[in-house]
Scaffold this motif. Structure first.
Motif, PDB file in Angstrom:
ATOM      1  N   LYS A 636       0.821  -1.204   0.000  1.00 31.78           N
ATOM      2  CA  LYS A 636       0.000   0.000   0.000  1.00 31.78           C
ATOM      3  C   LYS A 636       0.861   1.263   0.000  1.00 31.78           C
ATOM      4  O   LYS A 636       0.451   2.286  -0.537  1.00 31.78           O
ATOM      5  CB  LYS A 636      -0.924   0.003   1.219  1.00 31.78           C
ATOM      6  CG  LYS A 636      -1.926  -1.133   1.246  1.00 31.78           C
ATOM      7  CD  LYS A 636      -2.750  -1.088   2.505  1.00 31.78           C
ATOM      8  CE  LYS A 636      -3.736  -2.261   2.566  1.00 31.78           C
ATOM      9  NZ  LYS A 636      -4.514  -2.250   3.839  1.00 31.78           N
ATOM     10  N   SER A 637       2.024   1.187   0.622  1.00 33.17           N
ATOM     11  CA  SER A 637       2.895   2.365   0.756  1.00 33.17           C
ATOM     12  C   SER A 637       3.904   2.484  -0.382  1.00 33.17           C
ATOM     13  O   SER A 637       4.824   3.295  -0.284  1.00 33.17           O
ATOM     14  CB  SER A 637       3.636   2.304   2.095  1.00 33.17           C
ATOM     15  OG  SER A 637       4.449   1.140   2.165  1.00 33.17           O
ATOM     16  N   ASN A 638       3.728   1.691  -1.438  1.00 35.55           N
ATOM     17  CA  ASN A 638       4.624   1.746  -2.603  1.00 35.55           C
ATOM     18  C   ASN A 638       6.073   1.482  -2.204  1.00 35.55           C
ATOM     19  O   ASN A 638       6.994   2.233  -2.548  1.00 35.55           O
ATOM     20  CB  ASN A 638       4.510   3.095  -3.308  1.00 35.55           C
ATOM     21  CG  ASN A 638       5.030   3.036  -4.731  1.00 35.55           C
ATOM     22  OD1 ASN A 638       5.177   1.959  -5.302  1.00 35.55           O
ATOM     23  ND2 ASN A 638       5.325   4.183  -5.303  1.00 35.55           N
ATOM     24  N   ARG A 639       6.282   0.405  -1.470  1.00 36.93           N
ATOM     25  CA  ARG A 639       7.642   0.019  -1.085  1.00 36.93           C
ATOM     26  C   ARG A 639       8.458  -0.371  -2.314  1.00 36.93           C
ATOM     27  O   ARG A 639       7.907  -0.793  -3.322  1.00 36.93           O
ATOM     28  CB  ARG A 639       7.603  -1.185  -0.132  1.00 36.93           C
ATOM     29  CG  ARG A 639       7.116  -0.894   1.256  1.00 36.93           C
ATOM     30  CD  ARG A 639       7.097  -2.167   2.084  1.00 36.93           C
ATOM     31  NE  ARG A 639       6.639  -1.914   3.422  1.00 36.93           N
ATOM     32  CZ  ARG A 639       7.443  -1.593   4.429  1.00 36.93           C
ATOM     33  NH1 ARG A 639       8.741  -1.504   4.203  1.00 36.93           N
ATOM     34  NH2 ARG A 639       6.969  -1.366   5.619  1.00 36.93           N
ATOM     35  N   PRO A 640       9.763  -0.271  -2.216  1.00 33.18           N
ATOM     36  CA  PRO A 640      10.590  -0.782  -3.317  1.00 33.18           C
ATOM     37  C   PRO A 640      10.514  -2.303  -3.377  1.00 33.18           C
ATOM     38  O   PRO A 640      10.255  -2.976  -2.387  1.00 33.18           O
ATOM     39  CB  PRO A 640      11.997  -0.296  -2.953  1.00 33.18           C
ATOM     40  CG  PRO A 640      11.965  -0.089  -1.464  1.00 33.18           C
ATOM     41  CD  PRO A 640      10.567   0.361  -1.159  1.00 33.18           C
TER      42      PRO A 640
END
Length: 784
Positions: A636-640
């Motif tokens: 959801k947090s656009n992690r790598p």
């Protein structure tokens, strides 16, 4: 790392932070010069800047040790200061997601498990070499074809996977799996854009096309697929439920008691409709015997966890009916939870920083016109009537010809027969305006179809009920999918038919028939299924692009405006959607990697039925027969997303930077020894003027040293000059070198050589570099 060892163990209290704040400001000071190097001096007594004008000089700090790093090396190392240790201990928001799949077709099950697990471990970030802690794997799946059932005990499959993870210095925390009639796996390709410069001679065709992984499918053959996931900030809970645990009466059952009894006591209820960010996701792997209780179980889950939950999965399968499906479950948080099951349903509950995007391909081609339900109740359709308006819209949009003449193999001489066929269809549908039983209307439609479609319709009858959205908006089914609007109809296979009244009954619990709902007939067709897959993934990419450009429509979601970046894909096709259906193996899994080439992992198995909601706007999951379910997994947090090639590249760059630092330290040590040989005291600060300028003296010409003449050694007591700074020592050394060159080549000889060089026409003429400076100065330009 540059701090004294007693300071590394400072606590993180508020008082300590207040003391460290001013210290951190003066601890490390650096500058970037014009030559692309940065000079960082460590703090020992006081901070001092070192200005260097020549890229060949090797500066030394008088107060502490000094490192010479490039800008790129500094960018890689600047985050590894002592301040980052506190930040990493309080948050791991930058930790990447990692999903890796291993695949093996070895005829020996133990060897296949070993090879698949080792291949999956290669795609995960390894443990930190500075600590003895093992790397954590949050979740894993294992799918095994039932062909191995006779040579290896099913209860030994999960321990074999755990043993390989432990041997690779990993700890697997959660795992589920099942038997399968076929498996789908992937392997990482050699990166065609490898920064090391070597593309590799064994690069596959998929690698050359830019795909991160290559897919493989095994139908009815030995095969093992192991998928391992690292999902930071995600709560994962496994559970197992039997058919007796599903409540018959939802209203009288205490949902909290039921939730705790199946192992979901750690998953909080969420019946709120306006908080999508806290929604749960559930992955289910039921046995075929649990299918009768699955609809009630899904409805109970919806009541317990609210409509925002996302539910997906697949029914376990086997290669032969002689084998019995097996389920696997392991949970490190539950003592003794290492199970090999034959009944019930195993599942996983996800919550936290994980997101799932689910799509379903039904693989069914609509045929005939559009009808409305005239009579029916519950899951039974009694009579239908042609919807003239909707059917005319299909004809005007061209969808009629595309669906019925999908093969496009008519010759010019068949045009007249096609026109006659259309006139016959018009006459038949004119009769269909009168309400008729479903079976009677199906017989009329079957006459208008091709031989292959008629053969399918005689064996199996498929009907579709219209979903929300209205057929008038986009009549063409494929066009609707390519625009990202989802399916128009939900396809159901008729469970039974009434031979007396011509009614049809759909599977119990799958749908509640409403009077006035639109209905169409469908047939399975491989050609249309290929077009549907293409349209479905085109619509998905369009939705992602719209969200990234226009932002999300949901204002209550704080993370919905970020672009969804999947780290892997779970793929669950049914047993009849394989090589025979598409005319070639690995067609569907290859299509996934074609439309999402950056996916590092694609895994799944051929199942007895896919479990998912048909589209995003459908909040009720159901069992889909002869379908495929695609589940994209991301954060959801656009992690790598962890990349093996990127990790190898960074490892090589770090080793190269460390080697350069070591070489620099050795060079600095040699320079320091040279200065000491010249008499320069490196521990003594250089002389400076009152305004702080460095004082540089000329070398004392009359200073002497001990001399030896013949066999007599004599010395004159004189004060030997010694430099007071590094710069002064370098200047004196260069001056001595110039004096020796002057003795070797006198000035008169040098002038003669220059004149002879000028007279030689074959030699290049010298450039007027002094004139260039003068011209720039006359134009009031800046001169270095």
């Amino acid at each position: 790392r540059m701090m004294p060892s007693p300071m590394r163990n400072i606590g993180s209290s508020s008082t300590t932070k207040a003391l460290l704040l001013p210290l951190a400001i003066v601890l490390v000071v650096g500058i970037i010069n014009d030559h692309g190097s940065i000079f960082v001096s460590s703090f020992q007594q006081h901070a001092r800047l070192s200005f260097v004008t020549s890229p060949t000089l090797r500066p030394r700090s008088l107060a502490g040790k000094q490192y010479v790093l490039s800008k790129q090396q500094y960018q890689q190392r600047k985050g590894r200061s002592f301040l980052q240790a506190a930040a990493e201990s309080s948050s791991n928001s930058n930790d990447p997601q990692a999903i890796s799949t291993g695949y093996s077709q070895s005829p020996d099950l133990y060897t296949a498990i070993k090879e698949a697990t080792q291949a999956a471990l290669l795609g995960l970030p390894s443990s930190d070499s500075n600590t003895n802690a093992q790397a954590q794997i949050d979740f894993g799946t294992v799918y095994v074809t039932s062909i191995y059932d006779s040579q290896f005990s099913p209860s030994q499959i999960v321990p074999a996977v755990l043993a390989e993870c432990k041997q690779g210095d990993f700890v697997l925390k959660k795992l589920i799996g099942c038997y399968a009639g076929g498996v789908v796996g992937s392997k990482l390709n050699n990166n065609p854009l490898d920064r090391s410069g070597s593309s590799g001679s064994d690069s596959s065709s998929s690698s050359s096309s830019g795909k991160t992984c290559s897919t493989m499918e095994s139908e009815g053959l030995p095969g093992v697929v192991v998928t391992l996931c690292v999902l930071p900030d995600t709560q994962i809970d496994t559970f197992h439920i039997l058919g007796d645990d599903v409540p018959d009466d939802f209203g009288r059952m205490d949902l909290n008691m039921w939730k705790n009894s199946i192992g979901l006591k750690n998953v909080n209820n969420n019946n709120s409709n306006d908080n999508a960010s806290s929604s749960k996701a559930f992955m289910l792997l039921p046995s075929p015997s649990f299918q009768n209780d699955l609809d009630d179980f899904i409805r109970t889950m919806k009541m317990c966890f609210g409509p925002n939950q996302k539910l997906f999965g697949a029914l376990a399968s086997t290669v032969s009916s002689l084998s019995r499906a097996r389920l696997f479950r392991y949970d490190v948080e539950q003592p003794g939870c290492l199970q090999t099951l034959a009944d019930g349903c195993v599942g996983v509950a996800f919550s936290g920083d994980v997101q799932f995007d689910v799509m379903v391909a039904q693989g069914a081609k609509p045929v005939g016109g559009v009808y409305r339900v005239v009579s029916g109740s519950e899951s039974t359709v009694g009579a239908i009537q042609l919807d003239e308006v909707a059917t005319e819209l299909l004809q005007e949009s061209g969808d009629w010809d595309e669906e019925e003449d999908d093969e496009d193999d008519e010759d010019e001489e068949d045009v007249e027969s096609a026109e006659a066929k259309k006139r016959m269809n018009a006459a038949l549908y004119a009769k269909a305006i009168i309400p008729k039983p479903v079976l009677a209307e199906a017989n009329y439609v079957m006459r208008t179809l091709s031989d292959d479609d008629q053969a399918f319709m005689r064996k199996s009858l498929l009907v579709g009920l219209e979903r929300s959205g209205g057929i008038s908006k986009t009549p063409n089914e494929l066009l609707r999918l390519s625009e990202g609007k989802g399916h128009s109809f939900t396809v159901h296979q008729v469970a039974s038919a009434g031979m007396k009244d011509g009614s049809v009954t759909l599977p119990l619990g799958s749908v509640d028939v409403e009077i006035g709902a639109r209905l169409r007939f469908f047939v399975r067709d491989g050609g249309f299924a290929k077009k549907e897959i293409e349209a479905l993934w085109t619509g998905y990419k369009k939705r992602v692009l719209e969200k990234s450009l226009l932002g999300a429509d949901d204002e209550n979601s704080s993370t919905s405006s970020q672009t969804f970046n999947p780290a892997g894909c779970f793929f669950f096709p049914t047993l009849d959607r394989g090589g025979k259906f598409f005319g070639g193996s690995s067609y569907e899994s290859t299509s996934i990697s074609d439309y999402a080439p950056s996916l590092p992992s694609i895994s799944g198995f051929f199942c007895n039925g896919a479990i998912a909601a048909l589209d995003e706007d459908d909040n009720l999951a159901m069992i889909h027969g002869s379908s495929s379910c695609y589940v994209l997994v991301g954060s959801k947090s656009n992690r790598p997303i962890y990349s093996v090639s990127e990790a190898e590249y960074k490892k090589r760059e770090a080793a190269k930077a460390a080697e350069e630092v070591n070489d620099q330290e050795e060079s600095d040590a040699g320079a320091e020894d040279g200065l000491k040989n010249l008499g320069y005291d490196t521990d003594k600060p250089a002389p400076r003027s009152e305004d702080g300028e460095l004082i540089v003296r000329r070398r004392e010409v009359h200073s002497g040293r001990a001399l030896t003449v013949s066999n007599v050694e004599w010395s004159v007591v004189e004060n030997t000059a010694s430099p007071t700074s590094a710069l002064e020592g370098f200047m004196w050394d260069k001056e001595t070198e110039v004096d020796r060159l002057r003795e070797r080549v006198p000035l008169s000889n040098l002038v003669s050589q220059c004149k002879l060089y000028d007279l030689d026409p074959s030699k290049p003429k010298p450039r007027d570099w002094i004139g260039a400076f003068k011209r720039v100065a006359e134009e009031n330009e800046f001169v270095v």
